[in-house]
Every structure is written in C-alpha cells, then in structure tokens.
Motif scaffolding. Structure first.
Motif, PDB file in Angstrom:
ATOM      1  N   LEU A  15       0.821  -1.209   0.000  1.00 54.39           N
ATOM      2  CA  LEU A  15       0.000   0.000   0.000  1.00 54.39           C
ATOM      3  C   LEU A  15       0.858   1.263   0.000  1.00 54.39           C
ATOM      4  O   LEU A  15       0.582   2.208  -0.736  1.00 54.39           O
ATOM      5  N   VAL A  16       1.907   1.269   0.825  1.00 58.09           N
ATOM      6  CA  VAL A  16       2.796   2.436   0.865  1.00 58.09           C
ATOM      7  C   VAL A  16       3.443   2.656  -0.504  1.00 58.09           C
ATOM      8  O   VAL A  16       3.554   3.789  -0.979  1.00 58.09           O
ATOM      9  N   GLU A  17       3.843   1.583  -1.156  1.00 57.48           N
ATOM     10  CA  GLU A  17       4.432   1.705  -2.492  1.00 57.48           C
ATOM     11  C   GLU A  17       3.399   2.210  -3.498  1.00 57.48           C
ATOM     12  O   GLU A  17       3.694   3.066  -4.333  1.00 57.48           O
ATOM     13  N   ALA A  18       2.175   1.705  -3.405  1.00 52.21           N
ATOM     14  CA  ALA A  18       1.108   2.175  -4.294  1.00 52.21           C
ATOM     15  C   ALA A  18       0.807   3.652  -4.043  1.00 52.21           C
ATOM     16  O   ALA A  18       0.547   4.408  -4.986  1.00 52.21           O
ATOM     17  N   PHE A  19       0.862   4.076  -2.791  1.00 57.98           N
ATOM     18  CA  PHE A  19       0.666   5.492  -2.471  1.00 57.98           C
ATOM     19  C   PHE A  19       1.731   6.340  -3.154  1.00 57.98           C
ATOM     20  O   PHE A  19       1.451   7.418  -3.665  1.00 57.98           O
ATOM     21  N   ALA A  20       2.977   5.855  -3.156  1.00 58.09           N
ATOM     22  CA  ALA A  20       4.075   6.592  -3.781  1.00 58.09           C
ATOM     23  C   ALA A  20       3.847   6.734  -5.290  1.00 58.09           C
ATOM     24  O   ALA A  20       4.152   7.776  -5.873  1.00 58.09           O
ATOM     25  N   TRP A  21       3.302   5.705  -5.918  1.00 62.92           N
ATOM     26  CA  TRP A  21       3.060   5.741  -7.365  1.00 62.92           C
ATOM     27  C   TRP A  21       1.875   6.628  -7.730  1.00 62.92           C
ATOM     28  O   TRP A  21       1.885   7.303  -8.741  1.00 62.92           O
ATOM     29  N   THR A  22       0.820   6.526  -6.908  1.00 60.69           N
ATOM     30  CA  THR A  22      -0.453   7.124  -7.299  1.00 60.69           C
ATOM     31  C   THR A  22      -0.856   8.366  -6.525  1.00 60.69           C
ATOM     32  O   THR A  22      -1.717   9.108  -6.979  1.00 60.69           O
ATOM     33  N   HIS A  42       1.203   8.603   5.601  1.00 60.73           N
ATOM     34  CA  HIS A  42       0.897   7.540   4.639  1.00 60.73           C
ATOM     35  C   HIS A  42       1.100   6.152   5.261  1.00 60.73           C
ATOM     36  O   HIS A  42       0.377   5.212   4.943  1.00 60.73           O
ATOM     37  N   VAL A  43       2.057   6.031   6.177  1.00 58.78           N
ATOM     38  CA  VAL A  43       2.298   4.749   6.866  1.00 58.78           C
ATOM     39  C   VAL A  43       1.121   4.436   7.788  1.00 58.78           C
ATOM     40  O   VAL A  43       0.628   3.310   7.832  1.00 58.78           O
ATOM     41  N   THR A  44       0.662   5.446   8.510  1.00 61.51           N
ATOM     42  CA  THR A  44      -0.483   5.261   9.400  1.00 61.51           C
ATOM     43  C   THR A  44      -1.730   4.885   8.609  1.00 61.51           C
ATOM     44  O   THR A  44      -2.469   3.979   8.992  1.00 61.51           O
ATOM     45  N   ILE A  45      -1.963   5.550   7.488  1.00 61.60           N
ATOM     46  CA  ILE A  45      -3.139   5.265   6.660  1.00 61.60           C
ATOM     47  C   ILE A  45      -3.063   3.842   6.102  1.00 61.60           C
ATOM     48  O   ILE A  45      -4.065   3.119   6.094  1.00 61.60           O
ATOM     49  N   ALA A  46      -1.893   3.411   5.659  1.00 60.51           N
ATOM     50  CA  ALA A  46      -1.734   2.044   5.159  1.00 60.51           C
ATOM     51  C   ALA A  46      -2.055   1.037   6.261  1.00 60.51           C
ATOM     52  O   ALA A  46      -2.751   0.040   6.023  1.00 60.51           O
ATOM     53  N   ALA A  47      -1.577   1.288   7.467  1.00 64.03           N
ATOM     54  CA  ALA A  47      -1.857   0.386   8.589  1.00 64.03           C
ATOM     55  C   ALA A  47      -3.352   0.347   8.889  1.00 64.03           C
ATOM     56  O   ALA A  47      -3.919  -0.726   9.150  1.00 64.03           O
TER      57      ALA A  47
END
Length: 92
Positions: A15-22, A42-47
């Motif tokens: 998810l964190v990687e997808a956040f970085a892309w999108t 973004h880490v908190t949101i992914a969790a």
C-alpha cells in the motif's frame, strides 16, 4: 502452483508503495478540512487500511515507529478515515 510464483510481501508495504506511485493517500483528508501535520501519515493510513480491510483491528499493525503506535492509529482513524474514502483512488 501460482502461490509459489507470488512474491512474499507485507500488505502495508504494498500500500505504501502504491501510495508513492499514485498519491492515493492524499484522498484521505480530515473531516475538519485541516492540513495534516503528522509525519509518515501515509504509513499510518496504510496500517489503518489493513486493520479495517482485513477486519483484524489495531493490534497486528501496531509497531515501534511513531506512525504505528496505538495512540497515533486511533488519533488518525477517527477524523481522517471516514470509511470508505476510496472513490478517488479507484476511479477510472
């Protein structure tokens, strides 16, 4: 057979990687409309997405990093993650 071909990764890391892309993590905004001032949001949101999406609660995603403490997860969950705020990230 297919399972052997899949890479072993942690869902929050994906998810964190997808956040970085999108930039999909920017779709999660506070209901107050204020700017987020928390580091590693973004880490908190992914969790939180994993905790809610997998229906496992906070305990499995709590970690030693500031972004993964129970207090931080609870603080961000209430005003930011008015579920489901996913329309912008899933739009065509």
């Amino acid at each position: 057979m297919v399972n052997g071909l899949l890479p072993r990764v942690d869902l929050p890391e994906v998810l964190v990687e997808a956040f970085a892309w999108t930039g999909a993590d920017t779709a999660f905004t506070s209901i107050t409309g204020g700017e987020a001032r928390l580091g590693d949001l973004h880490v908190t949101i992914a969790a939180l997405l994993v905790a809610h999406g997998c229906n496992i609660g906070y305990t499995p995603v709590i970690g030693s990093a500031e972004a993964l403490t129970r207090d931080r997860l609870s603080h961000v969950d209430r005003p930011t993650c008015g579920w489901p705020p996913t329309e912008p990230s899933t739009a065509p």
